[in-house]
Design an enzyme around this catalytic site. Structure first.
Site, PDB file in Angstrom:
ATOM      1  CG  ASP A 171      -8.593   2.007 -11.391  1.00 47.03           C
ATOM      2  OD1 ASP A 171      -7.793   1.106 -11.680  1.00 47.03           O
ATOM      3  OD2 ASP A 171      -8.423   2.779 -10.419  1.00 47.03           O
ATOM      4  N   GLY A 172     -11.283   3.158 -14.968  1.00 46.85           N
ATOM      5  CA  GLY A 172     -12.488   3.100 -15.807  1.00 46.85           C
ATOM      6  C   GLY A 172     -12.178   2.510 -17.171  1.00 46.85           C
ATOM      7  CB  SER A 194     -16.521   4.825  -0.774  1.00 43.73           C
ATOM      8  OG  SER A 194     -15.567   4.906  -1.778  1.00 43.73           O
ATOM      9  CG  ASP A 231     -28.807   6.005   0.700  1.00 46.22           C
ATOM     10  OD1 ASP A 231     -30.012   6.183   0.980  1.00 46.22           O
ATOM     11  OD2 ASP A 231     -27.919   6.848   0.941  1.00 46.22           O
ATOM     12  CG  ASN A 272     -14.289  -2.702  -9.339  1.00 47.18           C
ATOM     13  OD1 ASN A 272     -13.269  -3.319  -9.065  1.00 47.18           O
ATOM     14  ND2 ASN A 272     -14.265  -1.466  -9.808  1.00 47.18           N
ATOM     15  CD  GLU A 273     -18.665  -1.774  -7.600  1.00 51.88           C
ATOM     16  OE1 GLU A 273     -18.905  -1.467  -8.799  1.00 51.88           O
ATOM     17  OE2 GLU A 273     -17.639  -1.411  -7.040  1.00 51.88           O
ATOM     18  NE  ARG A 292     -12.986   2.404 -23.314  1.00 51.36           N
ATOM     19  CZ  ARG A 292     -12.447   2.408 -24.536  1.00 51.36           C
ATOM     20  NH1 ARG A 292     -13.095   1.838 -25.539  1.00 51.36           N
ATOM     21  NH2 ARG A 292     -11.293   2.990 -24.759  1.00 51.36           N
ATOM     22  CE1 TYR A 348     -20.800   3.661  -3.357  1.00 51.36           C
ATOM     23  CE2 TYR A 348     -21.748   2.668  -5.324  1.00 51.36           C
ATOM     24  CZ  TYR A 348     -21.845   3.534  -4.256  1.00 51.36           C
ATOM     25  OH  TYR A 348     -22.977   4.283  -4.091  1.00 51.36           O
ATOM     26  NE  ARG A 360     -40.910   8.874  -0.362  1.00 52.51           N
ATOM     27  CZ  ARG A 360     -40.966  10.129   0.088  1.00 52.51           C
ATOM     28  NH1 ARG A 360     -39.938  10.652   0.700  1.00 52.51           N
ATOM     29  NH2 ARG A 360     -42.037  10.857  -0.071  1.00 52.51           N
TER      30      ARG A 360
HETATM   31  N1  LIG Z   1     -18.684   6.384  -3.675  1.00 52.83           N
HETATM   32  C1  LIG Z   1     -17.837   5.646  -4.368  1.00 52.83           C
HETATM   33  O1  LIG Z   1     -16.723   5.331  -3.946  1.00 52.83           O
HETATM   34  C2  LIG Z   1     -18.245   5.148  -5.712  1.00 52.83           C
HETATM   35  C3  LIG Z   1     -19.482   5.477  -6.284  1.00 52.83           C
HETATM   36  C4  LIG Z   1     -19.778   4.950  -7.544  1.00 52.83           C
HETATM   37  C5  LIG Z   1     -18.870   4.113  -8.211  1.00 52.83           C
HETATM   38  N2  LIG Z   1     -17.681   3.840  -7.615  1.00 52.83           N
HETATM   39  C6  LIG Z   1     -16.726   2.933  -8.226  1.00 52.83           C
HETATM   40  O2  LIG Z   1     -16.365   3.313  -9.522  1.00 52.83           O
HETATM   41  C7  LIG Z   1     -16.083   2.120 -10.241  1.00 52.83           C
HETATM   42  C8  LIG Z   1     -16.002   2.457 -11.701  1.00 52.83           C
HETATM   43  O3  LIG Z   1     -14.771   3.143 -11.896  1.00 52.83           O
HETATM   44  P1  LIG Z   1     -14.622   4.336 -12.958  1.00 52.83           P
HETATM   45  O4  LIG Z   1     -13.200   4.771 -12.942  1.00 52.83           O
HETATM   46  O5  LIG Z   1     -15.264   3.907 -14.250  1.00 52.83           O
HETATM   47  O6  LIG Z   1     -15.589   5.406 -12.339  1.00 52.83           O
HETATM   48  P2  LIG Z   1     -15.252   6.860 -11.764  1.00 52.83           P
HETATM   49  O7  LIG Z   1     -14.565   7.637 -12.849  1.00 52.83           O
HETATM   50  O8  LIG Z   1     -16.513   7.378 -11.174  1.00 52.83           O
HETATM   51  O9  LIG Z   1     -14.166   6.585 -10.643  1.00 52.83           O
HETATM   52  C9  LIG Z   1     -14.385   5.859  -9.459  1.00 52.83           C
HETATM   53  C10 LIG Z   1     -13.069   5.743  -8.672  1.00 52.83           C
HETATM   54  O10 LIG Z   1     -12.912   4.378  -8.255  1.00 52.83           O
HETATM   55  C11 LIG Z   1     -11.587   3.951  -8.566  1.00 52.83           C
HETATM   56  N3  LIG Z   1     -11.607   2.513  -8.776  1.00 52.83           N
HETATM   57  C12 LIG Z   1     -12.292   1.786  -9.699  1.00 52.83           C
HETATM   58  N4  LIG Z   1     -12.057   0.476  -9.529  1.00 52.83           N
HETATM   59  C13 LIG Z   1     -11.193   0.371  -8.473  1.00 52.83           C
HETATM   60  C14 LIG Z   1     -10.600  -0.721  -7.780  1.00 52.83           C
HETATM   61  N5  LIG Z   1     -10.861  -1.989  -8.104  1.00 52.83           N
HETATM   62  N6  LIG Z   1      -9.790  -0.453  -6.728  1.00 52.83           N
HETATM   63  C15 LIG Z   1      -9.528   0.817  -6.346  1.00 52.83           C
HETATM   64  N7  LIG Z   1     -10.083   1.878  -6.943  1.00 52.83           N
HETATM   65  C16 LIG Z   1     -10.912   1.666  -7.990  1.00 52.83           C
HETATM   66  C17 LIG Z   1     -11.216   4.746  -9.789  1.00 52.83           C
HETATM   67  O11 LIG Z   1      -9.805   4.843  -9.932  1.00 52.83           O
HETATM   68  C18 LIG Z   1     -11.822   6.103  -9.471  1.00 52.83           C
HETATM   69  O12 LIG Z   1     -10.985   6.879  -8.661  1.00 52.83           O
HETATM   70  C19 LIG Z   1     -17.194   1.212  -9.818  1.00 52.83           C
HETATM   71  O13 LIG Z   1     -16.909  -0.148 -10.035  1.00 52.83           O
HETATM   72  C20 LIG Z   1     -17.292   1.546  -8.341  1.00 52.83           C
HETATM   73  O14 LIG Z   1     -16.492   0.681  -7.563  1.00 52.83           O
HETATM   74  C21 LIG Z   1     -17.355   4.338  -6.396  1.00 52.83           C
HETATM   75  N1  LIG Z   2     -12.363   5.862 -25.662  1.00 57.36           N
HETATM   76  C1  LIG Z   2     -13.243   6.171 -24.737  1.00 57.36           C
HETATM   77  N2  LIG Z   2     -14.452   6.607 -25.115  1.00 57.36           N
HETATM   78  C2  LIG Z   2     -15.375   6.920 -24.197  1.00 57.36           C
HETATM   79  N3  LIG Z   2     -15.199   6.851 -22.873  1.00 57.36           N
HETATM   80  C3  LIG Z   2     -14.007   6.425 -22.438  1.00 57.36           C
HETATM   81  C4  LIG Z   2     -12.961   6.087 -23.346  1.00 57.36           C
HETATM   82  N4  LIG Z   2     -11.886   5.705 -22.619  1.00 57.36           N
HETATM   83  C5  LIG Z   2     -12.255   5.813 -21.330  1.00 57.36           C
HETATM   84  N5  LIG Z   2     -13.513   6.236 -21.209  1.00 57.36           N
HETATM   85  C6  LIG Z   2     -14.268   6.429 -19.963  1.00 57.36           C
HETATM   86  O1  LIG Z   2     -13.820   7.593 -19.294  1.00 57.36           O
HETATM   87  C7  LIG Z   2     -14.036   7.422 -17.895  1.00 57.36           C
HETATM   88  C8  LIG Z   2     -12.817   7.849 -17.083  1.00 57.36           C
HETATM   89  O2  LIG Z   2     -11.710   7.053 -17.468  1.00 57.36           O
HETATM   90  P1  LIG Z   2     -10.650   6.495 -16.461  1.00 57.36           P
HETATM   91  O3  LIG Z   2     -11.310   5.861 -15.281  1.00 57.36           O
HETATM   92  O4  LIG Z   2      -9.753   5.648 -17.271  1.00 57.36           O
HETATM   93  O5  LIG Z   2      -9.890   7.780 -15.998  1.00 57.36           O
HETATM   94  P2  LIG Z   2      -9.717   8.350 -14.547  1.00 57.36           P
HETATM   95  O6  LIG Z   2     -11.074   8.502 -13.932  1.00 57.36           O
HETATM   96  O7  LIG Z   2      -8.851   9.550 -14.667  1.00 57.36           O
HETATM   97  O8  LIG Z   2      -8.848   7.234 -13.879  1.00 57.36           O
HETATM   98  P3  LIG Z   2      -9.043   6.478 -12.509  1.00 57.36           P
HETATM   99  O9  LIG Z   2     -10.327   5.697 -12.704  1.00 57.36           O
HETATM  100  O10 LIG Z   2      -7.842   5.610 -12.368  1.00 57.36           O
HETATM  101  O11 LIG Z   2      -9.169   7.524 -11.447  1.00 57.36           O
HETATM  102  C9  LIG Z   2     -14.358   5.951 -17.664  1.00 57.36           C
HETATM  103  O12 LIG Z   2     -15.744   5.806 -17.418  1.00 57.36           O
HETATM  104  C10 LIG Z   2     -13.973   5.305 -18.970  1.00 57.36           C
HETATM  105  O13 LIG Z   2     -14.734   4.156 -19.276  1.00 57.36           O
END
Ligand SMILES: NC(=O)c1ccc[n+]([C@@H]2O[C@H](COP(=O)([O-])OP(=O)(O)OC[C@H]3O[C@@H](n4cnc5c(N)ncnc54)[C@H](O)[C@@H]3O)[C@@H](O)[C@H]2O)c1
Ligand SMILES: Nc1ncnc2c1ncn2[C@@H]1O[C@H](COP(=O)(O)OP(=O)(O)OP(=O)(O)O)[C@@H](O)[C@H]1O
Length: 331
Positions: free
Chosen positions: A94-95, A216, A200, A170-171, A99, A213, A181
């Protein structure tokens, strides 16, 4: 909300490079070798179909050993943008899709996610389905599902100067900057104060973000076709601390009243951030662009929820009943 359609029609000649043929962007989690392998497999798959793969130049360092000597049609670009592309195929979790959105949203480019992450909730295909992805791209048999996005601004004060502007898929997560604090903020909907929260943080989430998020934090899972925004407090020390659902056309304001060390921070999709001071306002409205998610199978949000969250659809009684039947038959 889903709009069945074939892939967008793209001019046969790229306006910038003058090259003929179709162009597809490829965005990869380059730190993950299996994602790079999947991306290269895809590029080989489309190579014979007059399709040029457009890669962010920054991604190619880690991919160089896979790309060198391969007979692939690629174009490297520095800047996000269409560059004549009709679709962006993203290999990662998803990350990485979030991107990819930074490339795609402002130019309404559909994104097709192939899950090479842990959850891949936003992805359409799994890594075992690359051949299907190649076929769908070559034959343009994907359709697009559109998702609400948010326009997010930080104002100096209510009605004041715009200090920062961006978007969220997302948000928008307004958070305290100091861990020990609380943050104090007043939420207003359509200029009417709703509640003052010592907390928070406060999320303003789209339906897409309702499984991220906001999930959660106890917010309701919201089907993508619902035209609404969620406001979800994070650990609010208040009697009224419930998530609320407002129409997508609502104007959501969150004014920072007090923040320790004078700072709060807003994060958008966990990727883009800006620091706020007391008096500043987080201002969220419906985004001008809708995210376009390319789909190769019919929409099935319920199935996706069950699969990705590992929900039990038979319940513990069902499992016990099946075991009973099994035992009665002497197995
Ligand atoms: N406590 C929490 O749950 C928490 C805290 C910070 C950020 N986040 C989420 O992480 C997102 C960024 O994702 P990331 O992968 O770059 O960060 P990350 O690597 O910290 O992963 C966050 C998790 O959220 C999941 N996720 C992201 N977007 C989703 C969606 N639309 N539906 C279901 N799951 C989703 C990802 O697969 C991953 O498991 C933020 O937009 C926020 O929603 C969650
Ligand atoms: N080419 C890249 N260079 C730097 N950062 C990257 C690159 N590709 C992905 N990332 C970053 O690495 C982080 C983790 O990637 P990603 O969310 O795709 O994997 P994951 O956490 O295993 O998957 P999921 O979010 O589905 O659980 C994200 O913040 C993403 O933006």
């Amino acid at each position: 909300m889903s709009t069945p359609q074939s892939g967008p029609v793209v001019s046969a000649t790229d306006p910038e490079t003058g090259a003929a043929g179709r162009r597809v962007a490829v965005i990869t989690h380059t730190h993950r070798p299996e994602a790079v392998r999947a991306a290269v497999q895809f590029m080989h798959g489309v190579a014979g179909q007059d399709i040029t793969c457009v890669l962010p130049r920054a991604d190619t360092k880690e991919m160089a050993s896979f790309l060198d000597g391969a007979d692939l049609r690629t174009d490297l670009v520095d800047e996000a943008g269409t560059n004549g592309c009709e679709l962006a195929v993203v290999f990662g979790g998803d990350g990485t899709i979030l991107r990819g959105v930074e490339w795609a949203l402002s130019v309404d480019l559909p994104i097709l996610g192939v899950n090479l992450g842990h959850v891949g909730f936003l992805a359409e295909a799994e890594s075992s389905q690359i051949d299907q992805v190649v076929t769908a791209v070559c034959h343009r048999t994907y359709h697009t599902e559109t998702r609400l996005t948010a326009r997010v601004r930080v104002l100096s004060s209510p009605g004041g100067d715009v200090l920062w502007e961006s978007f969220a898929v997302n948000e928008a997560s307004l958070e305290k900057a100091s861990r020990q604090r609380m943050l104090e903020a007043v939420v207003a909907v359509n200029d009417q104060p709703l509640s003052r929260w010592s907390c928070d943080g406060i999320l303003v989430s789209t339906p897409t973000g309702s499984t991220a998020y906001a999930f959660s934090a106890g917010g309701p899972v919201t089907w993508p076709g619902v035209d609404a925004m969620l406001i979800v407090p994070l650990s609010a020390h208040a009697l009224f601390n419930r998530p609320v659902v407002v129409p997508a056309d609502a104007h959501v304001h969150v004014q920072v009243v007090r923040a320790e060390q004078n700072n709060a921070v807003v994060w958008l999709d966990g990727r883009r951030s800006f620091d706020l001071s007391p008096g500043n306002v987080l201002d969220v409205t419906r985004g001008q662009h809708r995210l376009q998610l390319a789909r190769i199978a019919p929409d099935d949000f319920t199935g996706r929820l069950v699969r990705k969250f590992g929900l039990s659809v038979e319940g513990w009684r069902g499992a016990a009943e099946r075991r009973g039947t099994h035992e009665r038959h002497g197995a």
